[in-house]
Design an enzyme around this catalytic site. Structure first.
Site, short mmCIF file in Angstrom:
data_model
loop_
_atom_site.label_atom_id
_atom_site.label_comp_id
_atom_site.label_asym_id
_atom_site.label_seq_id
_atom_site.Cartn_x
_atom_site.Cartn_y
_atom_site.Cartn_z
NE ARG A 9 -3.50 2.43 2.55
CZ ARG A 9 -3.38 3.34 3.53
NH1 ARG A 9 -2.63 3.09 4.59
NH2 ARG A 9 -4.04 4.48 3.46
CG HIS A 31 -1.02 8.91 3.22
ND1 HIS A 31 -1.19 7.56 3.47
CD2 HIS A 31 -0.64 9.45 4.40
CE1 HIS A 31 -0.90 7.30 4.74
NE2 HIS A 31 -0.55 8.44 5.33
CD GLU A 54 -4.92 7.86 9.47
OE1 GLU A 54 -4.37 8.92 9.81
OE2 GLU A 54 -4.62 6.75 9.94
CG ASN A 111 -5.13 3.53 8.51
OD1 ASN A 111 -5.20 2.51 7.82
ND2 ASN A 111 -4.71 4.69 8.04
CE1 TYR A 118 -0.05 2.86 13.43
CE2 TYR A 118 -2.00 3.97 12.58
CZ TYR A 118 -0.75 3.41 12.38
OH TYR A 118 -0.21 3.39 11.12
C1 FCB Z 1 -1.38 7.32 10.53
C2 FCB Z 1 -0.91 7.81 9.17
C3 FCB Z 1 0.42 7.29 8.75
C4 FCB Z 1 1.39 7.17 9.91
C5 FCB Z 1 0.77 6.49 11.08
C6 FCB Z 1 1.68 6.31 12.27
O1 FCB Z 1 -2.26 8.23 11.07
O2 FCB Z 1 -1.84 7.47 8.18
O3 FCB Z 1 0.89 8.12 7.72
O4 FCB Z 1 1.93 8.40 10.21
O5 FCB Z 1 -0.38 7.17 11.48
#
Ligand code: FCB
Length: 460
Positions: free
Chosen positions: A84, A128, A173, A299, A301
């Protein structure tokens, strides 16, 4: 954090499950003004005093633009099914409108062909975050005209690469672009105005729908979708105030995007909260946003914990943290995927980014990043748990292939499974890259084994 190993059981994922790694143009390419590339809002933002923690910029980054062959080699060695990446809009159309840049387009042609020749599916992201600076001068995402320039850009990329990419993602995002870029202003273009932020969010969503429609009309064969940054939003305590704040934050982060994408319009509670800052919506906009998609990219985290009293102190949660200060909470990914599946008629979903920044130390050419291995393994397991409960998942991609420019944090935060020495541009596989490659090998062996079994059963 405890270094308890968190192995992923070897029982295989479905044979067509897509394993990948992700990057984005501005974070790795460098070559900021090479071969006719125009400036992006991030090129500009990095030059504002105090905008980026280490006062760095994307001028060189990982120099991926000039080291494409080496990086393709890394991707081939990893054995991933998919890569990607994003296209830098100002590299292919420097002013965002007007002339296209042949040399910029050639670069992505080489990238896509290089992936295909290694058996890797190209997953292309159009936006992006690195909007051409010239479009920002005329209002950027807050200006409706940018939506139409975006559709032209999508069509131009499709004309060039649409026959070879597996997937086209419109935006990465949109919450980050709108909220961090236009409300808190900690990301480019650095605006601090909620009304502008919500108008930008609206135009991002409408332009997504218009681009999907235009690409379909062209007979696009690539899968079309959008990528959202999502998280379970939890109240810090069970006080009614915290619960209320958490629900509003859920509205701003998740429902603001998911509701209209699935035809429900903007959430009423968030609209009331925004009052006069709510976006102006023109006839047909909401229908455009709700254009059906082939997939949804998520996405993930960490979770988000909300307290009515002010910003949540992640130390209070007692969970181990990554170098970003983000809590490590793999269960949250299962919870999130289950919730999306329960509350929305979602198409197949991908985890399009997941990974962690950790304190990496390169010693004698080796980098033992057990914490990153544990993080990735635990999140893969979280995806599997969601799938066991019926959630339609089609892929998982690690953020990121390489250490790279981590936006306002600069180069200090390293997310790569491959270490980059920025002084020499030397790439070194971390243990996480070796672990991921071995994991993928076992997944592929299981596929071949099952295919052979199927042939036997059929008596062919
Ligand atoms: C996301 C982004 C990516 C990267 C990660 C850690 O929000 O899409 O570009 O910076 O976080």
């Amino acid at each position: 954090m405890p270094n308890t190993h968190h192995p992923v059981p070897d029982s295989p994922f479905p044979p067509d499950f897509v394993w990948g790694v992700a990057t984005s143009a501005f974070q790795i390419e460098g070559a900021a003004s090479a071969d006719g590339k125009g400036p992006s809002i991030w090129d500009h933002f990095c030059r504002l005093p105090g905008a980026v923690a280490d006062a760095s910029n994307g001028d060189t980054a990982c120099d991926h633009y000039h080291r494409l062959q080496e990086d393709l080699g890394l991707l081939g060695d990893l054995g991933a099914d998919a890569y990607r990446f994003s296209v830098s809009w100002p590299r292919v159309r420097p002013g965002g409108r007007g002339a296209w840049n042949a040399k910029g387009l050639d670069f992505y042609e080489r990238l896509v062909d290089g992936l295909l020749s290694r058996g890797i599916q190209p997953y292309l992201t159009l936006n992006h975050w690195d909007l051409p600076l010239e479009l920002q001068v005329s209002g950027g995402w807050a200006n409706r005209d940018t939506m139409h320039r975006f559709v032209e850009y999508a069509l131009g990329m499709h004309a060039r690469l649409g026959d070879r990419v597996a997937s086209i993602c419109t935006h990465n995002e949109p919450w980050v672009i709108a909220t961090l870029g236009h409300e808190t202003g900690i990301f480019a273009p650095g605006i601090q105005d909620r009304e502008i932020a919500m108008q930008a969010a609206h135009h991002l969503l409408v332009s997504h729908g218009l681009a999907v429609q235009a690409l379909r009309k062209e007979g696009c064969r690539a899968k079309l979708g959008i990528v959202l940054n999502l998280a379970p939003v939890q109240p810090a305590t069970d006080s009614p105030e915290d619960s209320q704040s958490a629900w509003l934050e859920d509205g701003r982060l998740l429902r603001w995007y998911m509701d209209p994408l699935f035809g429900r319009g903007y959430p009423q509670d968030v609209l009331s909260h925004l009052g006069g800052d709510a976006p102006r919506v023109e006839p047909g906009d909401m229908e455009a946003i709700a254009t059906p998609m082939d997939y949804l990219g998520v996405n993930y985290y960490s979770r988000s914990v909300v307290s009515a009293e002010g910003p949540w102190d992640t130390l209070r949660g007692g969970l181990p943290l990554t170098e970003m200060g983000w809590e490590i909470y793999p269960e949250g990914l299962t919870q999130l995927l289950l919730r999306l599946h329960r509350d929305y008629p979602v198409p197949p979903m991908y985890v399009t980014e997941n990974g962690g920044a950790f304190k990496d130390e390169l010693v004698a050419g080796r980098l033992h990043d057990a914490e990153r291995v544990n993080y990735i393994a635990a999140h893969i397991e979280a995806v599997r748990n969601a799938m066991k409960q019926g959630v339609p998942m089609e892929g998982y991609m690690v953020w990121s292939l390489l250490d790279n420019f981590e936006w306002a944090s600069g180069y200090a935060k390293r997310f790569g499974i491959v270490h980059v020495d920025y002084a020499t541009q030397r790439r070194t596989l971390k243990d996480s890259a070796r672990w991921f490659a071995a994991f993928l090998k076992r997944q592929k062996a299981a596929r071949t084994h099952r295919a052979a079994q199927a042939v036997e059963t059929l008596g062919v």
